[in-house]
Design a protein around this motif. Structure first.
Motif, PDB file in Angstrom:
ATOM      1  N   SER A   1       0.919  -1.065  -0.486  1.00  0.00           N
ATOM      2  CA  SER A   1      -0.300   0.052  -0.140  1.00  0.00           C
ATOM      3  C   SER A   1       0.760   1.111  -0.367  1.00  0.00           C
ATOM      4  CB  SER A   1      -0.400   0.284   1.126  1.00  0.00           C
ATOM      5  OG  SER A   1      -0.067   0.228   2.266  1.00  0.00           O
ATOM      6  N   ALA A   2       0.122   2.507   0.199  1.00  0.00           N
ATOM      7  CA  ALA A   2       1.166   3.205   0.040  1.00  0.00           C
ATOM      8  C   ALA A   2       1.498   4.006   1.538  1.00  0.00           C
ATOM      9  CB  ALA A   2      -0.091   4.798  -0.046  1.00  0.00           C
ATOM     10  N   HIS A   3       0.545   4.033   2.296  1.00  0.00           N
ATOM     11  CA  HIS A   3       0.419   4.289   3.694  1.00  0.00           C
ATOM     12  C   HIS A   3      -0.166   3.339   5.136  1.00  0.00           C
ATOM     13  CE1 HIS A   3      -1.141   7.749   1.674  1.00  0.00           C
ATOM     14  NE2 HIS A   3       0.347   8.341   2.058  1.00  0.00           N
ATOM     15  N   PRO A   4       0.394   3.170   6.083  1.00  0.00           N
ATOM     16  CA  PRO A   4       0.784   2.196   6.906  1.00  0.00           C
ATOM     17  C   PRO A   4      -0.875   1.783   7.517  1.00  0.00           C
ATOM     18  CG  PRO A   4       1.958   4.055   8.125  1.00  0.00           C
ATOM     19  CD  PRO A   4       1.697   4.490   6.503  1.00  0.00           C
ATOM     20  N   ASP A   5      -1.904   2.321   6.844  1.00  0.00           N
ATOM     21  CA  ASP A   5      -3.222   1.917   7.359  1.00  0.00           C
ATOM     22  C   ASP A   5      -3.826   1.123   6.116  1.00  0.00           C
ATOM     23  OD1 ASP A   5      -3.573   4.351   6.326  1.00  0.00           O
ATOM     24  OD2 ASP A   5      -5.058   5.210   7.796  1.00  0.00           O
ATOM     25  N   ASP A   6      -3.500   1.713   4.935  1.00  0.00           N
ATOM     26  CA  ASP A   6      -4.362   1.468   4.122  1.00  0.00           C
ATOM     27  C   ASP A   6      -5.003   0.034   3.621  1.00  0.00           C
ATOM     28  OD1 ASP A   6      -4.163   4.115   3.216  1.00  0.00           O
ATOM     29  OD2 ASP A   6      -2.584   4.073   2.103  1.00  0.00           O
ATOM     30  N   LEU A   7      -4.170  -0.675   4.443  1.00  0.00           N
ATOM     31  CA  LEU A   7      -3.871  -2.177   3.979  1.00  0.00           C
ATOM     32  C   LEU A   7      -5.274  -2.574   4.846  1.00  0.00           C
ATOM     33  CD1 LEU A   7      -0.344  -3.995   3.210  1.00  0.00           C
ATOM     34  CD2 LEU A   7      -2.659  -3.804   1.512  1.00  0.00           C
TER      35      LEU A   7
ATOM     36  N   ASP B   1      -0.272   9.365  -3.895  1.00  0.00           N
ATOM     37  CA  ASP B   1      -0.077   8.202  -3.487  1.00  0.00           C
ATOM     38  C   ASP B   1      -0.125   7.015  -3.821  1.00  0.00           C
ATOM     39  OD1 ASP B   1       2.075  10.278  -2.358  1.00  0.00           O
ATOM     40  OD2 ASP B   1       1.329  10.094  -0.249  1.00  0.00           O
ATOM     41  N   HIS B   2      -1.542   7.021  -3.431  1.00  0.00           N
ATOM     42  CA  HIS B   2      -2.451   5.612  -3.987  1.00  0.00           C
ATOM     43  C   HIS B   2      -1.364   5.627  -5.359  1.00  0.00           C
ATOM     44  CE1 HIS B   2      -5.607   5.357  -0.407  1.00  0.00           C
ATOM     45  NE2 HIS B   2      -4.040   5.625   0.184  1.00  0.00           N
ATOM     46  N   ASN B   3      -1.833   6.174  -6.081  1.00  0.00           N
ATOM     47  CA  ASN B   3      -1.648   5.653  -7.725  1.00  0.00           C
ATOM     48  C   ASN B   3      -0.514   5.574  -7.706  1.00  0.00           C
ATOM     49  OD1 ASN B   3      -5.042   5.928  -7.128  1.00  0.00           O
ATOM     50  ND2 ASN B   3      -4.456   7.888  -8.091  1.00  0.00           N
TER      51      ASN B   3
HETATM   52 ZN   LIG Z   1      -3.112   5.763   1.952  1.00  0.00          ZN
END
Ligand SMILES: [Zn+2]
Length: 234
Positions: free
Chosen positions: A7-13, A114-116
């Motif tokens: 993922s981009a960030h630590p909480d996305d998954l 960041d996600h894309n």
């Molecule tokens: Zn994110």
């Protein structure tokens, strides 16, 4: 089989696919959770280094609850860039280090750059990782892994082609997200969102679409060398 979620960030998954990751762990697959950005912009009160350290610990705790390995990211938030050769090398080496059969990552059309950019980085790196003359720390991966795209945030402009019944793991998913205490308040203050409510609502919505109580939605990346003949999700 080995699954690598990026993922981009630590909480996305936790928000987008942790119910499925927990099912994979329960059926005996090896799961690694990783993020490319370090989460250093997700706070109104902490410095970038402070919040990045907090979020790396939260990411490790969330992954631990799921039963997955965890690899923290190193790129600053807002600076993820698929055109950056150094970042591509970083993702290539991440893929080589884990050597997954399947990668799960962001859809190309999610809500913030960041996600894309991670989606594009993973698509590019998953192929490049198989090239032995593209030198990084770890040796080349033996094949081009299958890629699944997880839902967009709140499911906007995402039409799943594969659904996973997470009725039995929705509680684990919510518990794993709750490890991200800094983001419970950040998402409320910055985005006006109760993310635990959103997680439950989206899972119920995907469940209604697929005839189960709670579900997560995915699409498979359909390109040459990456299109699986078998279903690889639970
Ligand atoms: Zn994110």
């Amino acid at each position: 089989m080995k699954y690598l979620a990026i993922s981009a960030h630590p909480d996305d998954l936790e928000i987008l696919c942790a119910g499925t990751l927990r099912l994979l762990v329960e059926r005996g697959d090896t799961v690694t959770m990783s993020n490319i950005a370090r989460g250093d912009a997700g706070s109104f009160t902490h410095t970038p280094n402070e919040i990045a350290a907090i979020r790396a610990a939260e990411g490790a705790s969330g992954a631990s609850l799921i039963g997955a390995d965890y690899i923290a990211g190193s790129i600053s938030d807002g600076r993820v860039n698929a055109a950056d050769e150094g970042q591509r090398e970083l993702v290539v080496d991440l893929i080589r280090r884990v050597a997954p059969d399947v990668i799960i990552t962001h859809a190309p059309n999610d809500y913030m750059p960041d996600h894309n950019e991670v989606s594009k980085l993973v698509f590019d790196a998953a192929f490049t990782a198989s090239l032995p003359n593209y030198i990084t720390e770890h040796h080349a991966h033996g094949f081009v892994p299958v890629i699944y795209y997880m839902d967009t945030m709140a499911g906007v402009e995402f039409l799943p082609t594969e659904y996973v019944d997470i009725s039995d793991t929705i509680d684990a998913k919510r518990a794993a997200f709750t490890e991200h205490q800094s983001q419970l308040t950040w998402l409320l203050d910055h985005d006006g969102v109760d993310m635990l409510e959103q997680i439950t609502t989206v899972a119920r919505f995907r469940g209604l679409q697929s005839g189960v109580h709670m579900a997560e939605g995915f699409t498979v990346c359909r390109t040459w060398l990456r299109t699986p003949a078998a279903r690889l999700l639970p």
